[in-house]
Motif scaffolding. Sequence first.
Motif, PDB file in Angstrom:
ATOM      1  N   ALA A   1       0.850  -1.195   0.089  1.00 24.84           N
ATOM      2  CA  ALA A   1      -0.070   0.009   0.009  1.00 24.84           C
ATOM      3  C   ALA A   1       0.856   1.333   0.026  1.00 24.84           C
ATOM      4  N   ILE A   2       1.918   1.255   0.734  1.00 21.85           N
ATOM      5  CA  ILE A   2       2.869   2.408   0.823  1.00 21.85           C
ATOM      6  C   ILE A   2       3.387   2.560  -0.606  1.00 21.85           C
ATOM      7  N   LEU A   3       3.824   1.492  -1.275  1.00 24.40           N
ATOM      8  CA  LEU A   3       4.581   1.885  -2.680  1.00 24.40           C
ATOM      9  C   LEU A   3       3.657   2.023  -3.481  1.00 24.40           C
ATOM     10  N   ASP A   4       2.274   1.983  -3.312  1.00 24.40           N
ATOM     11  CA  ASP A   4       1.286   2.505  -4.298  1.00 24.40           C
ATOM     12  C   ASP A   4       0.967   4.077  -4.090  1.00 24.40           C
ATOM     13  N   THR A   5       1.532   4.530  -3.098  1.00 21.11           N
ATOM     14  CA  THR A   5       1.598   6.022  -2.820  1.00 21.11           C
ATOM     15  C   THR A   5       2.747   6.670  -3.154  1.00 21.11           C
ATOM     16  N   PRO A   6       2.362   7.989  -3.846  1.00 17.45           N
ATOM     17  CA  PRO A   6       3.514   8.828  -4.491  1.00 17.45           C
ATOM     18  C   PRO A   6       4.772   8.791  -3.518  1.00 17.45           C
ATOM     19  N   LYS A   7       5.935   8.809  -3.929  1.00 15.99           N
ATOM     20  CA  LYS A   7       7.055   8.874  -3.051  1.00 15.99           C
ATOM     21  C   LYS A   7       7.119  10.135  -1.893  1.00 15.99           C
ATOM     22  N   GLU A   8       6.920  11.397  -2.508  1.00 17.86           N
ATOM     23  CA  GLU A   8       6.660  12.295  -1.559  1.00 17.86           C
ATOM     24  C   GLU A   8       5.675  12.219  -0.380  1.00 17.86           C
ATOM     25  N   GLY A   9       4.693  11.294  -0.751  1.00 15.20           N
ATOM     26  CA  GLY A   9       3.745  11.143   0.687  1.00 15.20           C
ATOM     27  C   GLY A   9       4.133  10.081   1.508  1.00 15.20           C
ATOM     28  N   ARG A  10       5.128   9.076   1.132  1.00 14.71           N
ATOM     29  CA  ARG A  10       5.436   7.845   1.742  1.00 14.71           C
ATOM     30  C   ARG A  10       5.909   7.984   3.414  1.00 14.71           C
ATOM     31  N   LEU A  11       6.575   9.004   3.516  1.00 17.89           N
ATOM     32  CA  LEU A  11       7.570   8.895   4.863  1.00 17.89           C
ATOM     33  C   LEU A  11       6.552   8.785   5.993  1.00 17.89           C
ATOM     34  N   PRO A  12       5.330   9.665   6.151  1.00 14.29           N
ATOM     35  CA  PRO A  12       4.753   9.492   7.339  1.00 14.29           C
ATOM     36  C   PRO A  12       4.005   8.117   7.445  1.00 14.29           C
ATOM     37  N   LEU A  13       3.615   7.657   6.245  1.00 18.33           N
ATOM     38  CA  LEU A  13       3.368   6.310   6.444  1.00 18.33           C
ATOM     39  C   LEU A  13       3.985   5.267   6.869  1.00 18.33           C
ATOM     40  N   ILE A  14       5.393   5.430   6.444  1.00 15.15           N
ATOM     41  CA  ILE A  14       6.375   4.433   6.870  1.00 15.15           C
ATOM     42  C   ILE A  14       6.652   4.581   8.299  1.00 15.15           C
ATOM     43  N   GLN A  15       6.741   5.875   8.903  1.00 12.24           N
ATOM     44  CA  GLN A  15       6.807   5.918  10.236  1.00 12.24           C
ATOM     45  C   GLN A  15       5.702   5.417  11.054  1.00 12.24           C
ATOM     46  N   ALA A  16       4.108   5.524  10.546  1.00 13.19           N
ATOM     47  CA  ALA A  16       3.234   5.052  11.234  1.00 13.19           C
ATOM     48  C   ALA A  16       3.365   3.361  11.230  1.00 13.19           C
ATOM     49  N   LEU A  17       3.783   2.855  10.232  1.00 14.25           N
ATOM     50  CA  LEU A  17       3.871   1.348  10.171  1.00 14.25           C
ATOM     51  C   LEU A  17       5.065   0.929  11.021  1.00 14.25           C
ATOM     52  N   ASP A  18       6.054   1.713  11.112  1.00 15.69           N
ATOM     53  CA  ASP A  18       6.998   1.200  12.200  1.00 15.69           C
ATOM     54  C   ASP A  18       6.629   1.449  13.562  1.00 15.69           C
ATOM     55  N   ASP A  19       5.640   2.261  14.099  1.00 13.77           N
ATOM     56  CA  ASP A  19       4.924   2.294  15.230  1.00 13.77           C
ATOM     57  C   ASP A  19       4.060   1.091  15.387  1.00 13.77           C
ATOM     58  N   VAL A  20       3.356   0.654  14.405  1.00 13.85           N
ATOM     59  CA  VAL A  20       2.388  -0.329  14.414  1.00 13.85           C
ATOM     60  C   VAL A  20       3.238  -1.752  14.666  1.00 13.85           C
ATOM     61  N   MET A  21       4.189  -1.999  13.920  1.00 14.32           N
ATOM     62  CA  MET A  21       5.328  -3.088  13.793  1.00 14.32           C
ATOM     63  C   MET A  21       5.752  -2.991  15.168  1.00 14.32           C
ATOM     64  N   ILE A  22       6.215  -2.341  15.795  1.00 21.49           N
ATOM     65  CA  ILE A  22       6.892  -2.345  17.053  1.00 21.49           C
ATOM     66  C   ILE A  22       5.555  -2.788  18.193  1.00 21.49           C
ATOM     67  N   CYS A  23       4.743  -2.296  18.095  1.00 20.39           N
ATOM     68  CA  CYS A  23       3.455  -2.667  18.873  1.00 20.39           C
ATOM     69  C   CYS A  23       3.267  -4.157  18.769  1.00 20.39           C
ATOM     70  N   ARG A  24       3.281  -4.631  17.567  1.00 22.43           N
ATOM     71  CA  ARG A  24       2.885  -6.100  17.157  1.00 22.43           C
ATOM     72  C   ARG A  24       4.116  -6.885  17.095  1.00 22.43           C
ATOM     73  N   HIS A  25       5.416  -6.363  17.606  1.00 19.36           N
ATOM     74  CA  HIS A  25       6.548  -7.169  17.688  1.00 19.36           C
ATOM     75  C   HIS A  25       7.123  -7.904  16.406  1.00 19.36           C
ATOM     76  N   LEU A  26       6.829  -7.225  15.177  1.00 17.56           N
ATOM     77  CA  LEU A  26       6.988  -7.653  13.841  1.00 17.56           C
ATOM     78  C   LEU A  26       8.413  -7.161  13.381  1.00 17.56           C
ATOM     79  N   SER A  27       9.393  -7.720  13.154  1.00 19.08           N
ATOM     80  CA  SER A  27      10.725  -7.275  12.453  1.00 19.08           C
ATOM     81  C   SER A  27      11.005  -7.948  11.182  1.00 19.08           C
ATOM     82  N   PRO A  28      11.090  -7.334  10.145  1.00 21.16           N
ATOM     83  CA  PRO A  28      11.476  -7.839   8.830  1.00 21.16           C
ATOM     84  C   PRO A  28      12.947  -8.201   8.791  1.00 21.16           C
ATOM     85  N   GLY A  29      13.777  -8.902   9.722  1.00 20.76           N
ATOM     86  CA  GLY A  29      15.052  -9.018   9.532  1.00 20.76           C
ATOM     87  C   GLY A  29      15.715  -9.573   8.500  1.00 20.76           C
ATOM     88  N   GLY A  30      14.914 -10.488   7.676  1.00 19.09           N
ATOM     89  CA  GLY A  30      15.424 -11.073   6.500  1.00 19.09           C
ATOM     90  C   GLY A  30      15.572 -10.075   5.487  1.00 19.09           C
TER      91      GLY A  30
END
Length: 429
Positions: free
Chosen positions: A364-393
């Motif tokens: 969904a973030i990749l479908d967003t124009p590049k200039e609008g991605r940063l807040p979405l990435i930061q929001a996803l970061d916060d959600v993944m931290i809460c859900r203990h999800l880490s894409p280490g691979g």
Amino acid sequence: MLTVNATLEEILHARDIRVEAQQRLLRTYSMPLVSFTMNIAGPVKVTPLTALAFDAGLQALYAALGQPVAEEIIRPHTGYEALLVYDRPAQELKSICLTLETAASVGRLFDLDVLDTDGNKLSRPQPRSCLVCGGPVSVCSRSRAHGLNAIVHRTHEILAGFATEYLSTMAVKALEQEVRLTPKPGLVDERNSGAHDDMDLPLFLRSIDALKPYFCQMVALGLSGADASQLQALGLEAEEAMFQATSGVNTHKGALFSFSVLLASLGRCLTEGGDLFAHCTALTTALIPPQGTHGTAVAARHRIGGARSEALSGFPVARQAAVVCRESGALTALLWLMVHTEDTNLYHRGGAEGASFVKNQAAAILDTPKEGRLPLIQALDDVMICRHLSPGGCADLLALALFLQQCQAIPTLSDFCGQDPCDPSLGSV
């Protein structure tokens, strides 16, 4: 790359052509120029190792002097040559070139002549030292104090030592670029520690520092034609050094495996030639598969691949990510990896549902124009931290992509990498 003997007649003819090219450039631009060749003893002037050193010498010249007004670079079997025209005082150019010739051992193999606008070659304030004994080269040359075999052997030692340091430094740079990239959803970066209670940025940097000497040794094993068992033994030593540096925290186990295979395979390429990824496949096939790890258990349970599967296939996902990285940047490449990778770390932490959630969010973030991605990435970061999800691979694959991107920018290494993989799913990311 075929190694071909250069005859004395061919070498002298190449020198005459070089002088003509120097004079033509001087007449055309009326500016000083740097003439860069390699001091390689014996009839074989060009090998993958000498070519890599030449590429690095050019990089060093560009870094120290900037881009030239004009340049001519040729790569004949009589020895690679570069003529670089600069709008700078000749004496200033000579001073910088002397520094490059003496700053590292490989610089002793650089022949960096500087010609002023009248075509006069600036002299060295001190004579060169002998490659073998370190004494005045003119004395050893006149007396023939050292045989050709000794000089050729010492040249190879310098080139091999340079290659191990150069390639391991590239690997370290890629790992540092990856961990410092910010923001990275669920991962350690300069913003936070992601979904990790036991990791932070300084810990990762200590881990990388501990692995650097082992990366050097991985290249050396490849250069020497060592077998897979020697690589595996060294990998276990490197893993122990990592754990000592991190007090038992697994920061780079997956990346260590992948970089070990790549670095050893590059060493093979520099001595035997061939395709880098074919070497990776052959080497991984010969390694004893790991047993009892989280990654192998998750891969078996969910019927997905992992670091070993990626290496066995010749790193196809990392290669695709390198293309995305080059065309759209590292952060876009990470999002692309989160969509296209079956990440065993995500499956281990969140199961199939967690892995699917991350894929969908990244898409969904990749479908967003590049200039609008940063807040979405930061929001996803916060959600993944809460859900203990880490894409280490995905993080490991991004580091590999950054490393391959560096390789593709260096002509000698790019020759081993073959063509870019073609994947229509890349789209306009």
